[in-house]
Scaffold this active site. Structure first.
Site, PDB file in Angstrom:
ATOM      1  N   VAL A  14       0.835  -1.211   0.000  1.00  0.00           N
ATOM      2  CA  VAL A  14       0.000   0.000   0.000  1.00  0.00           C
ATOM      3  C   VAL A  14       0.869   1.260   0.000  1.00  0.00           C
ATOM      4  CG1 VAL A  14      -1.688   1.360   1.318  1.00  0.00           C
ATOM      5  CG2 VAL A  14      -1.973  -1.107   1.129  1.00  0.00           C
ATOM      6  N   LYS A 206     -14.356   1.539   4.221  1.00  0.00           N
ATOM      7  CA  LYS A 206     -13.428   0.500   3.793  1.00  0.00           C
ATOM      8  C   LYS A 206     -13.936  -0.892   4.156  1.00  0.00           C
ATOM      9  CE  LYS A 206      -9.922  -1.596   2.294  1.00  0.00           C
ATOM     10  NZ  LYS A 206      -8.551  -1.391   2.008  1.00  0.00           N
ATOM     11  N   ASN A 210     -15.252  -3.848   1.509  1.00  0.00           N
ATOM     12  CA  ASN A 210     -14.621  -5.164   1.396  1.00  0.00           C
ATOM     13  C   ASN A 210     -15.547  -6.280   1.859  1.00  0.00           C
ATOM     14  OD1 ASN A 210     -12.338  -4.385   0.147  1.00  0.00           O
ATOM     15  ND2 ASN A 210     -10.982  -4.552   1.910  1.00  0.00           N
ATOM     16  N   LEU A 252     -18.258 -11.725  -9.870  1.00  0.00           N
ATOM     17  CA  LEU A 252     -19.288 -12.759  -9.896  1.00  0.00           C
ATOM     18  C   LEU A 252     -18.721 -14.119 -10.282  1.00  0.00           C
ATOM     19  CD1 LEU A 252     -22.492 -11.171 -11.546  1.00  0.00           C
ATOM     20  CD2 LEU A 252     -22.070 -11.657  -9.139  1.00  0.00           C
ATOM     21  N   CYS A 262      -6.656  -9.094   2.286  1.00  0.00           N
ATOM     22  CA  CYS A 262      -7.654  -8.123   2.764  1.00  0.00           C
ATOM     23  C   CYS A 262      -8.987  -8.727   3.179  1.00  0.00           C
ATOM     24  CB  CYS A 262      -7.916  -7.071   1.691  1.00  0.00           C
ATOM     25  SG  CYS A 262      -6.507  -6.021   1.415  1.00  0.00           S
TER      26      CYS A 262
HETATM   27  C1  UDX Z   1      -9.429  -6.586  -2.265  1.00  0.00           C
HETATM   28  C2  UDX Z   1     -10.378  -5.484  -2.752  1.00  0.00           C
HETATM   29  O1  UDX Z   1     -10.860  -5.812  -4.059  1.00  0.00           O
HETATM   30  C3  UDX Z   1      -9.662  -4.153  -2.765  1.00  0.00           C
HETATM   31  O2  UDX Z   1     -10.568  -3.118  -3.130  1.00  0.00           O
HETATM   32  C4  UDX Z   1      -9.103  -3.882  -1.369  1.00  0.00           C
HETATM   33  O3  UDX Z   1      -8.409  -2.675  -1.323  1.00  0.00           O
HETATM   34  C5  UDX Z   1      -8.200  -5.022  -0.937  1.00  0.00           C
HETATM   35  O4  UDX Z   1      -8.925  -6.253  -1.000  1.00  0.00           O
HETATM   36  P1  UDX Z   1      -7.429  -8.047  -3.292  1.00  0.00           P
HETATM   37  O5  UDX Z   1      -7.315  -8.688  -1.949  1.00  0.00           O
HETATM   38  O6  UDX Z   1      -6.181  -7.617  -3.999  1.00  0.00           O
HETATM   39  O7  UDX Z   1      -8.380  -6.734  -3.221  1.00  0.00           O
HETATM   40  O8  UDX Z   1      -8.148  -9.093  -4.246  1.00  0.00           O
HETATM   41  P2  UDX Z   1      -9.495  -9.192  -5.063  1.00  0.00           P
HETATM   42  O9  UDX Z   1      -9.210  -9.031  -6.506  1.00  0.00           O
HETATM   43  O10 UDX Z   1     -10.553  -8.356  -4.489  1.00  0.00           O
HETATM   44  O11 UDX Z   1      -9.838 -10.735  -4.794  1.00  0.00           O
HETATM   45  C6  UDX Z   1     -10.109 -11.224  -3.473  1.00  0.00           C
HETATM   46  C7  UDX Z   1     -10.429 -12.705  -3.503  1.00  0.00           C
HETATM   47  O12 UDX Z   1     -11.667 -12.930  -4.166  1.00  0.00           O
HETATM   48  C8  UDX Z   1      -9.399 -13.553  -4.240  1.00  0.00           C
HETATM   49  O13 UDX Z   1      -9.210 -14.769  -3.558  1.00  0.00           O
HETATM   50  C9  UDX Z   1     -10.045 -13.779  -5.601  1.00  0.00           C
HETATM   51  O14 UDX Z   1      -9.601 -14.946  -6.250  1.00  0.00           O
HETATM   52  C10 UDX Z   1     -11.519 -13.891  -5.198  1.00  0.00           C
HETATM   53  N1  UDX Z   1     -12.441 -13.562  -6.297  1.00  0.00           N
HETATM   54  C11 UDX Z   1     -12.505 -12.308  -6.815  1.00  0.00           C
HETATM   55  C12 UDX Z   1     -13.303 -14.547  -6.777  1.00  0.00           C
HETATM   56  O15 UDX Z   1     -13.288 -15.700  -6.310  1.00  0.00           O
HETATM   57  N2  UDX Z   1     -14.179 -14.217  -7.767  1.00  0.00           N
HETATM   58  C13 UDX Z   1     -14.266 -12.971  -8.309  1.00  0.00           C
HETATM   59  O16 UDX Z   1     -15.123 -12.753  -9.194  1.00  0.00           O
HETATM   60  C14 UDX Z   1     -13.393 -11.981  -7.814  1.00  0.00           C
END
Ligand code: UDX
Length: 441
Positions: A14, A206, A210, A252, A262
């Site tokens: 970050v 935030k 999330n 989705l 996160c």
């Molecule tokens: C997340 C938030 O998106 C971001 O806004 C915040 O600041 C930090 O947390 P990140 O942890 O980098 O970001 O990953 P993200 O792309 O959100 O994916 C999170 C989890 O969800 C992953 O395990 C990913 O594989 C899963 N995911 C995401 C799915 O299973 N399906 C999806 O359609 C999207």
């Protein structure tokens, strides 16, 4: 409006993204970290994390003299007329005992810089922190002439620079409106809508964002399970619901459960916030339980594919990171599934394009290889756990010759089942209609 000096305390994912992007917007930024070797690396233009576009911004910022890396918060804040006007706190807030965020890093930095901050300076909290932390930080600083502002980040790993420079919104919370406006002005060039509010509301934005995303994913994973039970196809169902603009097509994709640095941490932390506020957020708890269930369900699928018992069965794992486009293994659902498989006695070998064979901290039960062919060799089942696009391009004909049983559990619905079927694989996805087997191995 450019400020004289912005200090960014903490040069992790970050802090580094924030510092490099603010420098690219024209501000003068000094980033600090406690790790001297990391600082030396960064000062030489070497970025230790995988984040597209970040190395270029760091090199550009260093060359332009707008970006600097130093050891220690005090050095970053500086002194006299050159002291920082804005200080971003980007230190880790890991999950502490009982799921609450551990704020000791914020407390340490506050103690270190409190007497150095120039009058009128603004301290900005970018780390995800419990509601009330801005007030607590102000208390720790005990400097009525310094405002504390909450300015949560919404960066996704793997697209953090893109997210920073093209934000959906900027959220700034402070009980002193002028300080909030000064922080919002740092981002003015980005042209994003700014939500100016009080500190507690900004802190809650935030978590609420999330946790909503986590809930959306758990909802989709539950719908996928229902699809399997009633013979529907989740890809068609999510396409159908996603055209409703109130729902949207993004976030989705069903999978092996959500993870990363996160969503798991923030869902637990919000539950703590709820319990302190004597509020039972049952919807959030259900989303977390659904996530655990999803990981177990993946194990059920794999067990069934290998004939009912995992004991002694060789299982090849494709993908270990928590999502594609990152080398981050923190709270990776792939590793949770691996650990559950290991408990049942599976013999595990895994491959991930971003995980080296001898990665430290990997469980003893999981052997990591740098060769997908080795992962396939003798496997009773192959399991796709991360949606790396290159898995589609593997030589599936060759893999078919190497496996013991031609079956793939595709927890990301990534692969082209027709291509695999042609070489004899059965593909079992998540929420998909079962595939037909054309040839048997
Ligand atoms: C997340 C938030 O998106 C971001 O806004 C915040 O600041 C930090 O947390 P990140 O942890 O980098 O970001 O990953 P993200 O792309 O959100 O994916 C999170 C989890 O969800 C992953 O395990 C990913 O594989 C899963 N995911 C995401 C799915 O299973 N399906 C999806 O359609 C999207």
């Amino acid at each position: 409006m450019f400020v004289r000096r912005i200090a960014v305390i903490g040069s992790g994912y970050v802090g580094l993204t924030t510092g490099a992007c603010l420098a690219s917007l024209g501000h003068r930024v000094v980033c600090a970290d406690v790790d001297a070797s990391k600082v030396a690396q960064l000062a030489a233009g070497k970025v230790p994390i995988l984040e597209p576009g970040l190395p270029e911004l760091v090199v550009e910022g260093l060359a332009a003299g707008r970006l600097q890396f130093v050891v220690g918060a005090a050095t970053a804040v500086g002194q006299g007329p050159d002291a920082a006007e804005v200080v971003f706190l980007c230190v880790p807030t890991p999950m502490g005992a009982g799921g609450a965020a551990d704020l000791s890093a914020v407390e340490t930095v506050a103690a270190e810089v409190r007497s150095l901050l120039p009058a009128g300076c603004v301290v900005v909290n970018k780390s995800t922190v419990p509601v009330g932390t801005a007030a607590r930080t102000a208390q720790l600083l005990d400097r009525p002439d310094v405002a504390v502002v909450s300015n949560p980040e919404f960066l996704r790993e793997g697209s953090a620079v893109e997210d920073f420079l093209n934000p959906d919104r900027i959220v700034v919370g402070c009980d002193a409106q002028d300080a909030a406006e000064r922080v919002a002005a740092l981002y003015a060039r980005l042209g994003a809508p700014a939500v100016l509010t009080d500190a507690a509301s900004a802190e809650l934005v935030k978590y609420a964002a999330n946790c909503f995303l986590a809930m959306k994913l758990s909802y989709v994973n539950a719908v996928a399970e229902l699809c399997e039970r009633v013979g529907a196809d989740v890809l068609d169902v999510t396409e159908g619901i996603g055209y409703d603009r109130r729902i949207g097509q993004s976030f989705l994709q069903p999978g092996p459960g959500w993870g990363g640095s996160c969503l798991p941490k923030d869902t637990h932390a919000l539950l703590q916030v709820c319990s302190a506020a004597d509020f039972d957020f049952s919807l959030l708890r259900a989303s977390m339980d659904t996530n655990t269930r999803q990981q177990h369900r993946m194990v059920d699928k794999i067990r069934e594919a290998v004939g009912g018992s995992l004991a002694g069965q060789r299982v090849g794992l494709l993908g270990l990171t928590f999502k594609a486009g990152t080398d981050d293994l923190r709270d990776s659902p792939a590793l949770t599934v691996a650990a559950l498989l290991a408990t049942e006695g599976a013999d595990l070998i895994g491959y991930d394009p971003e995980v080296p064979a001898a990665v430290p901290g990997m469980t003893d039960d999981l052997q990591v290889s740098d060769d997908p062919l080795k992962v396939a060799s003798g496997a009773a089942a192959l399991v796709v756990l991360t949606e790396w696009p290159e898995f589609r391009l593997l030589d599936w004909g060759r893999l078919a010759e190497l496996v013991e049983r031609r079956i793939v559990i595709d927890t990301r619905n990534l692969l082209d089942a027709d291509v695999l079927r042609r070489v004899g694989f059965e593909v079992r996805g998540v929420g998909r209609r079962p595939s037909q087997v054309l040839t048997s191995s």
